[in-house]
Design a protein around this motif. Structure first.
Motif, short mmCIF file in Angstrom:
data_model
loop_
_atom_site.label_atom_id
_atom_site.label_comp_id
_atom_site.label_asym_id
_atom_site.label_seq_id
_atom_site.Cartn_x
_atom_site.Cartn_y
_atom_site.Cartn_z
N MET A 6 0.83 -1.21 0.00
CA MET A 6 0.00 0.00 0.00
C MET A 6 0.87 1.25 0.00
O MET A 6 0.56 2.23 -0.68
CB MET A 6 -0.94 0.00 1.19
N ARG A 7 1.95 1.23 0.75
CA ARG A 7 2.86 2.39 0.77
C ARG A 7 3.52 2.60 -0.60
O ARG A 7 3.68 3.73 -1.05
CB ARG A 7 3.91 2.23 1.86
N LYS A 8 3.89 1.51 -1.25
CA LYS A 8 4.47 1.61 -2.59
C LYS A 8 3.45 2.14 -3.58
O LYS A 8 3.76 2.98 -4.43
CB LYS A 8 5.01 0.25 -3.05
N ARG A 9 2.23 1.66 -3.48
CA ARG A 9 1.14 2.14 -4.36
C ARG A 9 0.88 3.62 -4.12
O ARG A 9 0.70 4.38 -5.06
CB ARG A 9 -0.12 1.31 -4.11
N LEU A 10 0.90 4.03 -2.85
CA LEU A 10 0.70 5.43 -2.51
C LEU A 10 1.81 6.30 -3.10
O LEU A 10 1.54 7.37 -3.65
CB LEU A 10 0.64 5.60 -0.99
N ALA A 11 3.04 5.84 -3.02
CA ALA A 11 4.16 6.59 -3.60
C ALA A 11 4.00 6.72 -5.12
O ALA A 11 4.25 7.78 -5.68
CB ALA A 11 5.48 5.92 -3.25
N ALA A 12 3.57 5.64 -5.77
CA ALA A 12 3.37 5.68 -7.22
C ALA A 12 2.25 6.65 -7.59
O ALA A 12 2.36 7.40 -8.56
CB ALA A 12 3.06 4.28 -7.74
N LEU A 13 1.18 6.65 -6.80
CA LEU A 13 0.07 7.56 -7.06
C LEU A 13 0.51 9.01 -6.88
O LEU A 13 0.14 9.88 -7.68
CB LEU A 13 -1.11 7.25 -6.13
N GLN A 51 -7.95 8.14 -4.61
CA GLN A 51 -7.29 6.87 -4.31
C GLN A 51 -6.24 7.04 -3.22
O GLN A 51 -6.12 6.20 -2.32
CB GLN A 51 -6.64 6.29 -5.56
N MET A 52 -5.49 8.14 -3.29
CA MET A 52 -4.47 8.41 -2.28
C MET A 52 -5.11 8.59 -0.91
O MET A 52 -4.59 8.10 0.10
CB MET A 52 -3.65 9.65 -2.64
N MET A 53 -6.23 9.29 -0.86
CA MET A 53 -6.90 9.52 0.41
C MET A 53 -7.39 8.22 1.03
O MET A 53 -7.29 8.03 2.25
CB MET A 53 -8.05 10.51 0.23
N VAL A 54 -7.90 7.31 0.22
CA VAL A 54 -8.36 6.02 0.73
C VAL A 54 -7.21 5.25 1.35
O VAL A 54 -7.32 4.71 2.45
CB VAL A 54 -9.03 5.21 -0.40
N ILE A 55 -6.08 5.22 0.65
CA ILE A 55 -4.92 4.49 1.17
C ILE A 55 -4.38 5.16 2.42
O ILE A 55 -4.05 4.49 3.41
CB ILE A 55 -3.83 4.37 0.08
N GLU A 56 -4.28 6.50 2.40
CA GLU A 56 -3.78 7.22 3.58
C GLU A 56 -4.68 7.01 4.78
O GLU A 56 -4.20 6.85 5.91
CB GLU A 56 -3.63 8.70 3.27
N ASP A 57 -5.99 7.00 4.56
CA ASP A 57 -6.92 6.75 5.67
C ASP A 57 -6.72 5.36 6.25
O ASP A 57 -6.81 5.16 7.46
CB ASP A 57 -8.37 6.92 5.21
N TYR A 58 -6.46 4.40 5.39
CA TYR A 58 -6.24 3.03 5.86
C TYR A 58 -4.94 2.93 6.64
O TYR A 58 -4.87 2.23 7.66
CB TYR A 58 -6.21 2.05 4.68
N LEU A 59 -3.90 3.62 6.18
CA LEU A 59 -2.58 3.53 6.81
C LEU A 59 -2.50 4.34 8.10
O LEU A 59 -1.67 4.04 8.97
CB LEU A 59 -1.50 3.99 5.84
N THR A 60 -3.33 5.36 8.24
CA THR A 60 -3.31 6.20 9.43
C THR A 60 -4.20 5.58 10.50
O THR A 60 -5.39 5.40 10.28
CB THR A 60 -3.81 7.63 9.11
N PRO A 61 -3.61 5.28 11.64
CA PRO A 61 -4.43 4.65 12.70
C PRO A 61 -5.41 5.67 13.28
O PRO A 61 -5.13 6.86 13.37
CB PRO A 61 -3.40 4.22 13.74
N ASP A 62 -6.56 5.18 13.67
CA ASP A 62 -7.56 6.02 14.33
C ASP A 62 -7.16 6.17 15.79
O ASP A 62 -7.06 5.19 16.52
CB ASP A 62 -8.96 5.40 14.24
N ILE A 63 -6.97 7.42 16.19
CA ILE A 63 -6.61 7.70 17.58
C ILE A 63 -7.74 8.49 18.19
O ILE A 63 -8.06 9.59 17.76
CB ILE A 63 -5.28 8.47 17.66
N ILE A 64 -8.34 7.92 19.20
CA ILE A 64 -9.42 8.60 19.90
C ILE A 64 -8.81 9.29 21.11
O ILE A 64 -8.26 8.63 22.01
CB ILE A 64 -10.52 7.61 20.31
#
Length: 65
Positions: A6-13, A51-64
């Motif tokens: 996912m990080r590689k895909r994000l970099a390519a995007l 597409q980048m936002m979807v991947i970034e949201d997945y990679l960023t942990p939810d912190i409450i």
């Protein structure tokens, strides 16, 4: 898809997104009749951003907090 993939895909995007910036700027600088091409590139750029936002949201942990 693993996190590394996912990080590689994000970099390519992101790279493609920057390349589209350059292409759009070049087409707009010429001021030619290629407004349809500019519109298509801008639409592609928006799709990449989504597409980048979807991947970034997945990679960023939810912190409450």
């Amino acid at each position: 898809m693993t996190e590394d993939e996912m990080r590689k895909r994000l970099a390519a995007l992101k790279t493609e997104h920057r390349d589209l910036d350059v292409a759009i700027a070049a087409l707009e600088a010429t001021g030619g009749p290629d407004q349809l091409q500019v519109a298509r590139l801008k639409k592609r750029k928006l799709a990449l951003r989504d597409q980048m936002m979807v991947i970034e949201d997945y990679l960023t942990p939810d912190i409450i907090a």
